[in-house]
Each structure stands twice: as structure tokens, then as C-alpha cells.
Design a protein around this motif. Structure first.
Motif, PDB file in Angstrom:
ATOM      1  N   SER A 177      -9.458 -32.106  -9.151  1.00 49.61           N
ATOM      2  CA  SER A 177      -9.405 -30.648  -8.976  1.00 49.61           C
ATOM      3  C   SER A 177     -10.566 -30.134  -8.126  1.00 49.61           C
ATOM      4  O   SER A 177     -11.699 -30.633  -8.232  1.00 49.61           O
ATOM      5  N   GLU A 193      -8.315 -33.130 -13.804  1.00 45.13           N
ATOM      6  CA  GLU A 193      -9.618 -32.501 -13.612  1.00 45.13           C
ATOM      7  C   GLU A 193     -10.452 -33.276 -12.587  1.00 45.13           C
ATOM      8  O   GLU A 193     -11.209 -32.687 -11.806  1.00 45.13           O
ATOM      9  N   SER A 253      -9.383 -24.831  -8.582  1.00 42.39           N
ATOM     10  CA  SER A 253      -8.350 -25.406  -9.462  1.00 42.39           C
ATOM     11  C   SER A 253      -7.168 -26.027  -8.718  1.00 42.39           C
ATOM     12  O   SER A 253      -6.214 -26.492  -9.356  1.00 42.39           O
TER      13      SER A 253
END
Length: 502
Positions: A361, A358, A365
Motif C-alpha cells: 500500500s 498493507e 491507500s
């Protein structure tokens, strides 16, 4: 000293990108225990795999009982009288203890039927010899990891081998189980068996071994008898330098309370309360089965919390899963790095960044691969991880380097609380020192750290404050300067603090 029953000379073995063995040598003598020592990645396990035919050497010679030998695989070497007890268990949980011990060589009658009574009788005798308090009809999967290790040892003994190789045999054993193992080793030695003993626990080397062979970076460094060595000289042979201080604790001014646990009850945990401040290392000690790991997993969210409170920076949290734990800023480095911590078929990079994707990212995404690679390379350099490339499959690394990746994986999430459960299990003395120095660095940066360890010197040497657990409860709490091994052990077996102090 008698002639060696087993000699490996000038052994070389290379893999793509790395020379694992370079003129490695080993002599094993009948009726003696040879310690095979070296840092993680020194080539110990590779040399044993060459010996037993799992790998074929590129160069060198093997002599067994005075004759040239070249084994084509573990079964071939076992039939010749050489058994190996691997660090990683090779057992089947769904089968009974007896079935595991005699797997592939079951006792049969003339019609091919299994002689169950005879097999169980022989298996029960082996278990009794090792002081294992189970019948051989019991399913292996119902045993603890330590008990399963004893079954693996019973299996090796059942071959009546002339040479037995033990790779970290006490790694998951209790003190009582270790004593039983040492009794069997002494018995085997008295019978003329030659034993190769691989361990990172220096105390065991001086307690059970006669001779020591040291490898470093795949090379033979030397062979000495145990009386010729002390811990400092052995460490210097292994790492090529002196380690001035085994436990380099640093003093840091503690900050405000970061983690507070109040009357916590859950799986294997009963009414536990404690606090943890910023810049503090809180050691957690206790015997196997005391509830240390269960407590950490309840805090992290991997086990169910039944009652009580967990507060992080004064805010109540209720982690229901490891994902919740990470999201709250709690990173847990498991004692079982291969079962819980790493995916052995993935690369170093993929394992290290798995919980932090994450962070790398984009809004759509997709992954910012350049940032991910930079972060991974920084940790490889910081942790001195020995790997040809970041793309190397992690299952091909030594245990110590796998452990460093597991710790880096947790740190890459930038946690507020770092829980280290047996962080140096199976790690050599040089890598331990590196891990301790990293822990100190994080401590100086204000991170709150919980150190769970079965090694009392490690807890005493690295912690600022120590909790002792017994049967899922806290049985004692000490400032590090007020603690010693006797006090910790007394609380670990259930004595109250006032009894300990008296």
C-alpha cells in the motif's frame, strides 16, 4: 481377472489454458478395489467428473457392464449404479442424518407423506454398519467432520451401487473410523462391488487395494496389481522420478527463544507451557480432538485466551483476533484451507496477497500492483504452483496447489512464527516433498515453525522436538531422535512419560 465392470478409454478433456485429460484410461473390476493415483493436478478428480456426467468429455469412450455409456449428470450415474463420495462434503448441516442420507429420495406413502419410521430405521442400520455411535435423528451439524464423512459414506452405500468411487475418504477420519470404513470396503468387495479408491496415503493403498492405475499430467501411465509394486516404484510412476528421501530434515543451529507460552488456558486448552526457538521445527502430535488446533488458534488469536501468557521475542502479547496474530508476526495456515484459509471465488493472486496488502500500500491507500504481482509470481515459481495464470480462480486448482497458495499467503506476511496445521493433508507425495523442502528453507533462514500433523511419520521425520497433546494438555515432550511412533501414541492416549519410558 474378470472382465471390467467399468472401462474408460482414451478420455480427453480440455479447459481454457489447460488440457486436463489426455488419453486417460481406467478399468474397474467387480469384487476388486482399484486405486487411482497421481499427483495433485494429475486429472483424477476430472476423470471422475467425466465419468459421472459433471463434465462432458471431448473424446474417448465409457463402457459400463459391457455397454457404451454416457451419463448426463450425477443423478443419472447414480440411477445406473455408480456412486461417488467426494472429498468435499455435499451435506446440509441443518438437516438430520437420515434426511441427508435420503435427500431427494425420501421414503413416502401413497399420499406423498414421508415414512419417517422406515427412513430412520434404514438410516440407523447404515450407521451401525459403519460403527457410527449416533441416532439418525441427530442434526448433521452437531457431528464432527470425520463423523459427517461417515454419513457421506453411508449415503453412497444406501444406493446399493455396483461401482463406488471414494475420493480421499479417510482424510478427516480417526484411526477407528478408518478401520470401520475398511471393514465396509471389504464387505462391499466380497459382494462383487467395484471400488475406485483415490488417496495420497500410500499405506492405505497397500492395505486395502487390489490394483493401481496411475495418471500423470492427465495421461495414463500404467495399471498394475498391488503385489507388483512397492512404495518407491509407485512414487516413481506418479512423479516420473525417484524421491530419494521422503522426509528431508536438515540440521540447523537453533537461535534464541522466539515464542514462549506459559500456563496457557483457553478454548479446549488447559495449562499448556512450551518454548520455540529460532530455526526450530516444533512438531505437535495427538489424536483428533486432543486440542492441537485449538492451542494454535488461541496463540494466533482466533480463539479466546482465558489465562496464561504468550511472549514473542520476550514481549508479552495478547492477540484477540487473527488480525492481532498477524500484526504480531504469527501466521497460521489452517487445516481447513477451504473453510478458513482461502476464498475460492477469488484468483490465485488475490488469495495470496490478501493478508499482505498493507505491504503493497502507498500512503494514499492505493495498491502498488507491480510489486504485488512480482511477489505473487515469485511465490508461484518458488512453490511450483500449477496454474495457467495468476488470475486463475483458485477454486479451479487441485487441492495440493490450493494448499501451496495457502502457505504462500501466510509467508507473504513475513512472519516470525509460522504455524502449519496439517500442511500436507490431501497433498500428493511429490507436492509433499516440495513443501518439506520449503519448510527446511524457511528453517535455515531462522524462522520458527510449529508443525501440527496427524501423520506420525511426518512429525517424526520433519521435527526437531515433538509435543504430544491429550485432552487439551501436553502429555509428552521428546527430542526427535528419542521419539518413535509407539511413544507418541502412548502419550496421545494419555499415558505419562515415565510409563512410556518404562
Amino acid at each position: 481377472m474378470s472382465q471390467p465392470i467399468l472401462q474408460l478409454q482414451g478420455i480427453e478433456k480440455a479447459f481454457p489454458g489447460v488440457k486436463a485429460l489426455d488419453n486417460a484410461c481406467l478399468n474397474v473390476y467387480p469384487g476388486r478395489v482399484m486405486a487411482l493415483m497421481g499427483e495433485n493436478g494429475a486429472g483424477k478428480s476430472t476423470l471422475m467428473k467425466v465419468l459421472t456426467g459433471i463434465y462432458q468429455m471431448d473424446k474417448g469412450t465409457i463402457h459400463y457392464e459391457g455397454e457404451p455409456a454416457a451419463f448426463q449428470g450425477p443423478r443419472h450415474s447414480q440411477q445406473a449404479g455408480i456412486s461417488i463420495i467426494h472429498q468435499e462434503l455435499n451435506l446440509i448441516p441443518e438437516l438430520s442424518i437420515a434426511e441427508n442420507i435420503f435427500l431427494g429420495r425420501e421414503k413416502t406413502n401413497a399420499f406423498g407423506g414421508i415414512k419417517w419410521a422406515q427412513m430412520h430405521k434404514e438410516a440407523d442400520a447404515l450407521l451401525a454398519r459403519l460403527n457410527v455411535k449416533h441416532r439418525s435423528t441427530k442434526l448433521l451439524g452437531e457431528l464432527s467432520i470425520g463423523e459427517q464423512q461417515m454419513v457421506e459414506i453411508a449415503k453412497a452405500i444406501s444406493f446399493d451401487s455396483k461401482v463406488i468411487i471414494m475420493d480421499e475418504p479417510t482424510d478427516a477420519l480417526t484411526d477407528t473410523e478408518t478401520e470401520s470404513l475398511f471393514s465396509v470396503i471389504n464387505e462391499l468387495r466380497d459382494q462383487g462391488c467395484g471400488i475406485v479408491y483415490i488417496s495420497h496415503r500410500l499405506k492405505e493403498i497397500f492395505e486395502i487395494c487390489n490394483d493401481v492405475t496411475v495418471l500423470r499430467d492427465g495421461k495414463f501411465i500404467g495399471q498394475k496389481t498391488v503385489p507388483e509394486l512397492d512404495e518407491d516404484s509407485l512414487i516413481e510412476m506418479m512423479v516420473g522420478r525417484r524421491l530419494d528421501e521422503q522426509y528431508p530434515r536438515v540440521d540447523v543451529q537453533h537461535g534464541e527463544t522466539c515464542l514462549e507460552v506459559k500456563n496457557l488456558t483457553g478454548s479446549g486448552v488447559h495449562d499448556v507451557s512450551f518454548q520455540l526457538t529460532r530455526g526450530e521445527i516444533l512438531g505437535v502430535s495427538g489424536l483428533m480432538g486432543a486440542g492441537r488446533t485449538e492451542l494454535m488458534k488461541v496463540i494466533y488469536g482466533a480463539l479466546t485466551k482465558e489465562s496464561g501468557e504468550i511472549l514473542l521475542n520476550g514481549k508479552a502479547i495478547n492477540p484477540q483476533s487473527p488480525q492481532d496474530g498477524l500484526a504480531n508476526g504469527i501466521a497460521y495456515i489452517s487445516e481447513d484451507r477451504k473453510g478458513d484459509g482461502l476464498i475460492l471465488g477469488l484468483s490465485v493472486k488475490e488469495n495470496m496477497s490478501l493478508c499482505s496488502l498493507e505491504t503493497f500500500s502507498r500512503a494514499n491507500s492505493s495498491i502498488k500492483h507491480d510489486e504485488e504481482i512480482t511477489a505473487v509470481d515469485d511465490f508461484i515459481q518458488l512453490f511450483n504452483i500449477k496454474t495457467p495464470t495468476r488470475e486463475q480462480i483458485i477454486g479451479n486448482l487441485s487441492g495440493g496447489n490450493q494448499q501451496k497458495v495457502a502457505i504462500a499467503k501466510g509467508l507473504m506476511t513475513r512472519p516470525k512464527v509460522l504455524i502449519l496445521d496439517e500442511p500436507t493433508r490431501g497433498v500428493d507425495v511429490g507436492a509433499k516433498k516440495e513443501i518439506y523442502q520449503l519448510i527446511n528453507q524457511f528453517k535455515q533462514e531462522g524462522m520458527s515453525i510449529i508443525l501440527v500433523s496427524s501423520e506420525m511419520p511426518e512429525v517424526l521425520g520433519m521435527s526437531d522436538r515433538i509435543l504430544v497433546m491429550h485432552e487439551g494438555r501436553i502429555s509428552g515432550e521428546f527430542m526427535a531422535q528419542d521419539a518413535d511412533q509407539e511413544k507418541l501414541m502412548a502419550c496421545a492416549v494419555g499415558k505419562k512419560i515415565n510409563e512410556v519410558a518404562a
